[in-house]
Design a protein around this motif. Structure first.
Motif, PDB file in Angstrom:
ATOM      1  N   GLN A 181     108.458  -8.599  18.308  1.00 12.31           N
ATOM      2  CA  GLN A 181     109.617  -8.284  17.489  1.00 12.31           C
ATOM      3  C   GLN A 181     110.407  -7.112  18.063  1.00 12.31           C
ATOM      4  O   GLN A 181     111.645  -7.055  17.951  1.00 12.31           O
ATOM      5  N   HIS A 182     109.700  -6.198  18.708  1.00 15.18           N
ATOM      6  CA  HIS A 182     110.406  -5.066  19.337  1.00 15.18           C
ATOM      7  C   HIS A 182     111.249  -5.531  20.522  1.00 15.18           C
ATOM      8  O   HIS A 182     112.407  -5.120  20.684  1.00 15.18           O
TER       9      HIS A 182
ATOM     10  N   LEU B 275     112.698  -5.456  15.344  1.00  9.29           N
ATOM     11  CA  LEU B 275     112.050  -4.159  15.153  1.00  9.29           C
ATOM     12  C   LEU B 275     112.584  -3.139  16.156  1.00  9.29           C
ATOM     13  O   LEU B 275     112.784  -3.480  17.323  1.00  9.29           O
TER      14      LEU B 275
ATOM     15  N   THR C  90     104.127  -7.230  16.760  1.00  8.25           N
ATOM     16  CA  THR C  90     104.960  -6.025  16.742  1.00  8.25           C
ATOM     17  C   THR C  90     105.728  -5.883  18.052  1.00  8.25           C
ATOM     18  O   THR C  90     106.940  -5.596  18.071  1.00  8.25           O
TER      19      THR C  90
END
Length: 255
Positions: free
Chosen positions: A249-250, A255, A246
């Protein structure tokens, strides 16, 4: 129906519908016979009849809007009405090296990693890992894990099924790494997200339930892996990739 109709047009025309993984060539106007698994799911679980719309994807990036043409006891066929390129892939190509864990924990890690856009997964044998697979057992597990990845693609809207590679010893996997960003989960202080440039690809190493041993850590550091800490709390081996991916991807993905 025009074969140039795109995903948005097909969904607007038919509404929300099931997505199924069918590793076959998808071309507008073609008639395909569904494999046994998808055919049973469509006819016995979803109880769909002739004329019902579906979305198929080939696992290599193509999607197709199809309609059930024939529903029979021996075979079920669909007519391909539109084909388009899938759009669910992340710009960050992440290869996850995940230490093999027991029971459903490995399934969970693979499922969530695929949902979070991972590009490839290699199950790893590490020094503290207590799972060792051989022969038929390894082949069955690998086939099962690949099916978990495909199912996660069906659910998440991805059209590319990430490969789950055969299990490797950690040292072998480390020796193959060429990604410009290489991170390993470790409780020591480390921030792998402070990068001068946005990487196109990354390798992420997650240890077993007992954590990476000192020998594993030194081998990873020698292969240019940066320790990455996710805070003061110890995460389970199946939770760690969810959090790390996560964040990746951020910072570098979509994201």
């Amino acid at each position: 129906m025009s074969g140039s109709l795109n995903a948005a047009g097909w969904i607007a025309l038919h509404g929300k519908m099931p997505r199924l993984y069918v590793p076959a060539e998808l071309s507008a106007g073609a008639t395909l016979t569904l494999p046994e698994g998808p055919a049973k799911h469509v006819t016995r679980v979803l109880r769909m009849g002739e004329g019902a719309p579906l979305i198929l994807f080939d696992g290599a990036g193509q999607e197709a809007g199809v309609q059930l043409a024939e529903v029979g006891r021996k075979h079920t066929t669909v007519t391909v009405e539109a084909v388009w390129s899938g759009s669910g892939e992340s710009p960050l190509v992440v290869h996850l090296g995940q230490a093999i864990s027991k029971g459903d924990r490995m399934d969970y890690a693979i499922q969530k990693a695929v949902e979070l856009g991972v590009a490839a997964i290699t199950p790893l044998y590490t020094e503290r890992g207590d799972v060792r697979l051989k022969g038929d057992r390894e082949e069955k597990k690998l086939a099962h894990w690949q099916a978990v990845a495909a199912s996660a693609c069906e659910q998440s809207g991805r059209a590319v099924v990430p490969p789950v590679h055969p299990p490797q010893a950690l040292g072998e996997w480390l020796a193959e790494r060429q990604e410009p960003l290489r991170l390993m989960l470790h409780l020591a202080t480390g921030n792998g997200f402070a990068q001068p440039e946005r990487p196109a690809s990354a390798a992420l190493l997650i240890g077993p339930e007992g954590g990476l041993s000192d020998t594993d850590i030194q081998a990873a550091i020698a292969s240019h892996f940066t320790p990455l800490t996710l805070g003061p709390r110890v995460l389970r081996t199946e939770t760690a990739p969810v959090v790390a991916l996560t964040l990746l991807q951020h910072h570098f993905g979509d994201l």
